[in-house]
Design a protein around this motif. Structure first.
Motif, PDB file in Angstrom:
ATOM      1  N   SER A 158       0.830  -1.197   0.000  1.00 55.85           N
ATOM      2  CA  SER A 158       0.000   0.000   0.000  1.00 55.85           C
ATOM      3  C   SER A 158       0.872   1.257   0.000  1.00 55.85           C
ATOM      4  CB  SER A 158      -0.997  -0.016   1.165  1.00 55.85           C
ATOM      5  OG  SER A 158      -0.335   0.056   2.386  1.00 55.85           O
ATOM      6  N   VAL A 161       1.737   1.640  -3.704  1.00 62.31           N
ATOM      7  CA  VAL A 161       0.572   2.151  -4.426  1.00 62.31           C
ATOM      8  C   VAL A 161       0.387   3.642  -4.150  1.00 62.31           C
ATOM      9  CG1 VAL A 161      -1.963   2.089  -4.480  1.00 62.31           C
ATOM     10  CG2 VAL A 161      -0.666  -0.047  -4.597  1.00 62.31           C
ATOM     11  N   GLY A 162       0.480   4.021  -2.878  1.00 59.35           N
ATOM     12  CA  GLY A 162       0.275   5.413  -2.502  1.00 59.35           C
ATOM     13  C   GLY A 162       1.303   6.338  -3.125  1.00 59.35           C
ATOM     14  N   VAL A 163       2.565   5.943  -3.118  1.00 56.91           N
ATOM     15  CA  VAL A 163       3.601   6.836  -3.646  1.00 56.91           C
ATOM     16  C   VAL A 163       3.530   6.894  -5.182  1.00 56.91           C
ATOM     17  CG1 VAL A 163       5.620   5.337  -3.939  1.00 56.91           C
ATOM     18  CG2 VAL A 163       5.914   7.656  -3.114  1.00 56.91           C
ATOM     19  N   ALA A 166       0.699   9.314  -5.816  1.00 56.75           N
ATOM     20  CA  ALA A 166       1.058  10.680  -5.425  1.00 56.75           C
ATOM     21  C   ALA A 166       2.040  11.292  -6.424  1.00 56.75           C
ATOM     22  CB  ALA A 166       1.663  10.691  -4.019  1.00 56.75           C
TER      23      ALA A 166
ATOM     24  N   SER B 158       0.372   9.646   1.175  1.00 58.21           N
ATOM     25  CA  SER B 158       0.420   8.513   0.256  1.00 58.21           C
ATOM     26  C   SER B 158       0.196   7.200   1.001  1.00 58.21           C
ATOM     27  CB  SER B 158       1.722   8.510  -0.555  1.00 58.21           C
ATOM     28  OG  SER B 158       2.824   8.297   0.276  1.00 58.21           O
ATOM     29  N   GLN B 159       0.579   7.142   2.281  1.00 59.86           N
ATOM     30  CA  GLN B 159       0.273   5.932   3.060  1.00 59.86           C
ATOM     31  C   GLN B 159      -1.233   5.802   3.289  1.00 59.86           C
ATOM     32  OE1 GLN B 159       2.781   5.553   6.593  1.00 59.86           O
ATOM     33  NE2 GLN B 159       4.628   5.887   5.394  1.00 59.86           N
ATOM     34  N   VAL B 161      -3.619   7.068   1.280  1.00 63.81           N
ATOM     35  CA  VAL B 161      -4.192   6.694  -0.020  1.00 63.81           C
ATOM     36  C   VAL B 161      -3.998   5.195  -0.283  1.00 63.81           C
ATOM     37  CG1 VAL B 161      -3.831   6.941  -2.522  1.00 63.81           C
ATOM     38  CG2 VAL B 161      -4.019   8.975  -1.083  1.00 63.81           C
ATOM     39  N   GLY B 162      -2.786   4.712  -0.035  1.00 62.82           N
ATOM     40  CA  GLY B 162      -2.490   3.305  -0.298  1.00 62.82           C
ATOM     41  C   GLY B 162      -3.336   2.370   0.545  1.00 62.82           C
ATOM     42  N   VAL B 163      -3.475   2.666   1.828  1.00 63.91           N
ATOM     43  CA  VAL B 163      -4.226   1.757   2.695  1.00 63.91           C
ATOM     44  C   VAL B 163      -5.731   1.833   2.389  1.00 63.91           C
ATOM     45  CG1 VAL B 163      -4.743   3.125   4.765  1.00 63.91           C
ATOM     46  CG2 VAL B 163      -4.130   0.728   4.987  1.00 63.91           C
ATOM     47  N   ALA B 166      -6.089  -0.323  -0.691  1.00 66.60           N
ATOM     48  CA  ALA B 166      -5.859  -1.741  -0.390  1.00 66.60           C
ATOM     49  C   ALA B 166      -7.045  -2.332   0.374  1.00 66.60           C
ATOM     50  CB  ALA B 166      -4.572  -1.909   0.422  1.00 66.60           C
TER      51      ALA B 166
END
Lengths: 201, 201
Positions: A158, A161-163, A166, B158-159, B161-163, B166
């Motif tokens: 995750s 994915v986030g980075v 971004a 971004s963490q 967004v990623g979580v 997910a």
């Protein structure tokens, strides 16, 4: 580039391969930029400079095309598998180097972003994202031998994915224009914590 | 629910507000589930049980509707601003509690996921994501007084967004079905590192 001029230069088989690869590159870029529905045979063919019928001829239905062009290159999976071999205390940095290199290379960037972009509406794309996280990253967290390898794999996945979103999709500064070396430094501590650190607050 | 039956029960003003809120909730859910293009006046009206003309009547054009329903509730921004007040060494955990609570509540989950889902194709949505990261999270990182507050804000953003992707969009296990309390524990150390830890590997 037209397929016929390429075929004239390199012979029929070379021309076909060049055309196939031009279509694949165009498809990856369209899937990454527009998502599964809005990447059409027509838009992919136009970007590759070929007739839409040729896209169908080479790749079949759109979900077959997606699957064919979104395969991660074997050397990336191999590099992932090799990460656990080095020193445990620097594995976060080696993972950050691998992730940033993959995101900086147009081929693998399109694959990563295309899978993420399409995952919300296309079940195959979501399955590929889950598979990458749980198989490739999970293989690393299991090899490192800590507790809760699957939770660690999803944490790392995750963050990637986030980075990726971004930096390349939402374009949030200062991440969007950071030098690759600086991005590696920024990501490494978080990866190291997720891979080998204590998981509880 | 039809607006006329609601209006009959609660009077004209109450009925209008109920209908407006039903449309807003339907729009948020459609934007979050289908993205900006595929969330149409027709699909939103159908989900709210009203005529598409009523959606236009209340909210105007689709980008105006998006902006109106994707506003973060004031109490969430206020809670963000208050995070820096407590002990510095537990700010990661307080942020994780706030983020998980926002993601567990349907209203704010739709806002977070809707902004992310629409950011790749709708410039206003991307601007809202950037604004949340750089203004709300950035306000926190600046209040904490460490180096590189903007890079820290984007790392945290971004963490999140990623979580969110997910857990709710790609549905990667074990994150997708983790209890909220356990998810807080899993996210807190990474947030703490990004907010107050050393940034270089």
């Amino acid at each position: 580039m037209s397929s016929s001029s390429t075929a004239g230069r390199t012979g029929r088989r070379g021309g076909e391969n060049t055309t196939r690869e031009a279509i694949a590159a165009a498809a990856r870029a369209q899937f990454a930029e527009h998502g599964f529905e809005r990447a059409t045979f027509r838009s992919i063919a136009a970007a590759a400079g070929v007739d839409p019928a040729l896209v169908v001829h080479f790749y079949g239905a759109k979900d077959e095309l997606f699957r064919a062009v979104m395969d991660m290159p074997a050397e990336v999976s191999a590099a992932f598998a090799a990460l656990a071999d080095g020193p445990r205390e620097t594995v976060g940095r080696r993972l950050a180097e691998l992730v940033v290199a993959a995101l900086e290379r147009p081929l693998t960037r399109s694959i990563v972003i295309g899978r993420i972009r399409c995952a919300s509406s296309h079940a195959d794309a979501a399955a590929l994202v889950r598979e990458t996280v749980l198989r490739d990253v999970g293989q690393l967290t299991r090899a490192l031998g800590g507790d809760r390898p699957d939770e660690r794999a999803v944490l790392v996945g995750s963050q990637v994915v986030g980075v990726a979103l971004a930096r390349y999709v939402v374009c949030v500064e200062p991440i969007a224009s950071l030098e690759p070396e600086r991005l590696v430094e920024l990501l490494a501590p978080g990866f190291q914590l997720a891979l080998t650190g204590p998981l509880d607050a």
